[in-house]
Design a protein around this motif. Structure first.
Motif, PDB file in Angstrom:
ATOM      1  N   TRP A 248       0.765  -1.228  -0.416  1.00  0.00           N
ATOM      2  CA  TRP A 248       0.367  -0.215   0.505  1.00  0.00           C
ATOM      3  C   TRP A 248       0.536   1.232   0.318  1.00  0.00           C
ATOM      4  N   VAL A 249       1.782   1.209   0.775  1.00  0.00           N
ATOM      5  CA  VAL A 249       3.041   2.252   0.625  1.00  0.00           C
ATOM      6  C   VAL A 249       3.345   2.058  -0.541  1.00  0.00           C
ATOM      7  N   MET A 250       4.802   1.427  -0.634  1.00  0.00           N
ATOM      8  CA  MET A 250       5.420   1.762  -2.347  1.00  0.00           C
ATOM      9  C   MET A 250       4.716  -0.082  -3.060  1.00  0.00           C
ATOM     10  N   PRO A 251       4.601  -0.133  -4.056  1.00  0.00           N
ATOM     11  CA  PRO A 251       4.896  -1.672  -4.880  1.00  0.00           C
ATOM     12  C   PRO A 251       5.889  -2.209  -5.073  1.00  0.00           C
ATOM     13  N   VAL A 252       5.243  -3.361  -4.827  1.00  0.00           N
ATOM     14  CA  VAL A 252       6.925  -4.493  -4.855  1.00  0.00           C
ATOM     15  C   VAL A 252       7.007  -4.207  -6.502  1.00  0.00           C
ATOM     16  N   ASP A 326       6.742   8.679  -2.962  1.00  0.00           N
ATOM     17  CA  ASP A 326       7.021   9.470  -2.582  1.00  0.00           C
ATOM     18  C   ASP A 326       6.227  11.180  -2.081  1.00  0.00           C
ATOM     19  N   TRP A 327       4.657  10.865  -1.483  1.00  0.00           N
ATOM     20  CA  TRP A 327       4.023  11.539  -1.440  1.00  0.00           C
ATOM     21  C   TRP A 327       4.270  11.371   0.209  1.00  0.00           C
ATOM     22  N   GLU A 329       7.353  10.959   1.554  1.00  0.00           N
ATOM     23  CA  GLU A 329       8.668  11.574   2.165  1.00  0.00           C
ATOM     24  C   GLU A 329       8.337  12.588   1.474  1.00  0.00           C
ATOM     25  N   ASP A 330       7.546  13.198   1.232  1.00  0.00           N
ATOM     26  CA  ASP A 330       6.786  14.819   0.928  1.00  0.00           C
ATOM     27  C   ASP A 330       6.847  15.368   2.369  1.00  0.00           C
ATOM     28  N   ILE A 331       5.176  15.177   3.325  1.00  0.00           N
ATOM     29  CA  ILE A 331       5.395  14.825   3.614  1.00  0.00           C
ATOM     30  C   ILE A 331       6.232  14.932   5.762  1.00  0.00           C
ATOM     31  N   HIS A 332       6.942  13.828   5.042  1.00  0.00           N
ATOM     32  CA  HIS A 332       8.367  13.565   5.952  1.00  0.00           C
ATOM     33  C   HIS A 332       9.193  14.595   6.006  1.00  0.00           C
ATOM     34  N   GLU A 333       9.667  15.476   5.226  1.00  0.00           N
ATOM     35  CA  GLU A 333      10.317  16.428   5.316  1.00  0.00           C
ATOM     36  C   GLU A 333      10.253  17.788   4.868  1.00  0.00           C
ATOM     37  N   GLY A 334       8.700  17.684   4.829  1.00  0.00           N
ATOM     38  CA  GLY A 334       8.099  19.082   4.974  1.00  0.00           C
ATOM     39  C   GLY A 334       8.014  19.778   3.644  1.00  0.00           C
ATOM     40  N   LYS A 335       7.785  18.895   2.224  1.00  0.00           N
ATOM     41  CA  LYS A 335       8.781  20.175   1.229  1.00  0.00           C
ATOM     42  C   LYS A 335       7.719  20.926   0.749  1.00  0.00           C
ATOM     43  N   TRP A 336       6.661  21.163   0.907  1.00  0.00           N
ATOM     44  CA  TRP A 336       5.530  22.517   0.425  1.00  0.00           C
ATOM     45  C   TRP A 336       6.131  23.475   0.274  1.00  0.00           C
ATOM     46  N   HIS A 337       6.434  23.963  -0.328  1.00  0.00           N
ATOM     47  CA  HIS A 337       6.367  25.763  -0.272  1.00  0.00           C
ATOM     48  C   HIS A 337       7.944  25.897   0.594  1.00  0.00           C
TER      49      HIS A 337
END
Length: 365
Positions: A248-252, A326-327, A329-337
């Motif tokens: 569900w997180v990352m396809p095999v 990838d989504w 990871e964006d949350i984890h690192e706070g990549k928005w703006h």
């Protein structure tokens, strides 16, 4: 059992869990936070991650695989003699470049239209990522996962304790403020001139207790500052820790039939276009294309988070699934703006101080 005694018992167990978990995972968590800070600054610091260049044309990946291989072979530092020496090709359609990495994390960027070599540099952030999740020591599941679960429990018990202590802290803060406003100049002078033993503070408490009180006070208030960003980091980090075990997180990643990629980039797009229900109509709908020679697989990561896995030799579609890695990871690192630089980086630094103060208090209780 009365509700009051039950509440006190819950609070006591919360403090115990919070303290002992903090002690148990103190060293690995300091390591995780430190490597996390290192990864937060990878984009501004070229030594960590080479800057992404720009090709001559966007959304026009017309360079053939043979041209790319020939150009990379011409770079002595890459030490590439064939496809077996290449770990992956990373096509960025919106940048017009292809990043080619060998097994030693050396990266050559080539123009996606002309195959011209644009840059070669060492890529160090990938190894730091492996250190961050403990996969560098094959300890991702038996150490990294329990530590992050412990961190989640610590976070939840810490939130409970912060909420419970808020009335007391506010009352203490109000009393100190009132006392300062009513204190006379004569009292202040007396306090300064009174002889106090060196082993005690001004209020007569031992310096050790005063230091602990100071640490607890700052630990409490910093807890409120980092609470929401930490919630994002902890929950997304826990899911990323098990990404290889949870499809569900990352396809095999599937296995193709060969180890020599034959399907050119235009053909890869055409294959995705044959499945219009997944929303890929043109290169602007594609975020990245990865070619894994040793796996025999080419993957399309679409802007809508759909991932196509295609056999690099035959062009057959092996799997289409939603990729949430990838989504997350964006949350984890706070990549928005660029939140990762002006919000999440300071929060990580404060978190390191918070962790050190909390650990110091736990060890000295």
């Amino acid at each position: 059992m009365s509700s009051t005694s039950f509440t006190k018992r819950i609070a006591r167990w919360n403090r115990l869990y919070h303290r002992w978990i903090a002690i148990a995972i103190a060293i690995p968590m300091i390591f995780i936070i430190t490597t996390g800070i290192f990864l937060q600054i990878r984009k501004p610091i070229d030594w960590i991650q080479p800057p992404t260049t720009k090709g001559s044309q966007k959304y026009q990946p017309t360079a053939s695989l043979e041209q790319i291989l020939t150009q990379v072979k011409s770079v002595p530092a890459m030490q590439v003699t064939g496809w077996e020496d290449i770990k992956l090709l990373d096509l960025r359609p919106n940048k017009g470049i292809i990043k080619v990495r060998n097994h030693d994390q050396l990266e050559t960027q080539v123009d996606a239209a002309t195959a011209e070599v644009l840059q070669t540099a060492q890529r160090r952030n990938d190894f730091v990522v492996k250190m961050h999740d403990f996969s560098a020591w094959h300890a991702r599941l038996w150490l990294g996962l329990p530590v992050r679960v412990g961190f989640l429990v610590l976070f939840l018990t810490g939130v409970y304790l912060n909420i419970k202590m808020t009335p007391v802290r506010l009352k203490t803060l109000f009393q100190k403020s009132s006392k300062r406003t009513t204190q006379t100049a004569q009292t202040a002078t007396t306090n300064v001139t009174t002889h106090i033993p060196q082993a005690t503070a001004k209020d007569g408490r031992p310096l050790r207790l005063r230091l602990k009180s100071w640490l607890l006070t700052y630990h409490y208030w910093l807890g409120w500052v980092v609470m929401i960003p930490w919630a994002c980091v902890i929950f997304s980090g826990l899911l990323l820790q098990v990404r290889y075990e949870v499809p569900w997180v990352m396809p095999v990643l599937q296995q193709g039939q060969g180890t020599v990629p034959k399907i050119e980039f235009p053909q890869v797009l055409e294959t995705a276009q044959q499945l219009p229900e997944y929303g890929v109509e043109e290169w602007k709908d594609v975020w990245r294309v990865y070619v894994y020679p040793n796996q025999g697989v080419t993957t399309i990561r679409a802007e809508n988070r759909q991932e196509f896995q295609i056999d690099s030799s035959t062009g057959d579609v092996l799997q289409v699934a939603t990729r949430r890695t990838d989504w997350l990871e964006d949350i984890h690192e706070g990549k928005w703006h660029d939140l990762n630089l002006w919000l999440f980086l300071p929060i990580h630094i404060l978190s390191l101080f918070l962790w050190l103060t909390g650990t110091a208090v736990a060890y000295n209780r």
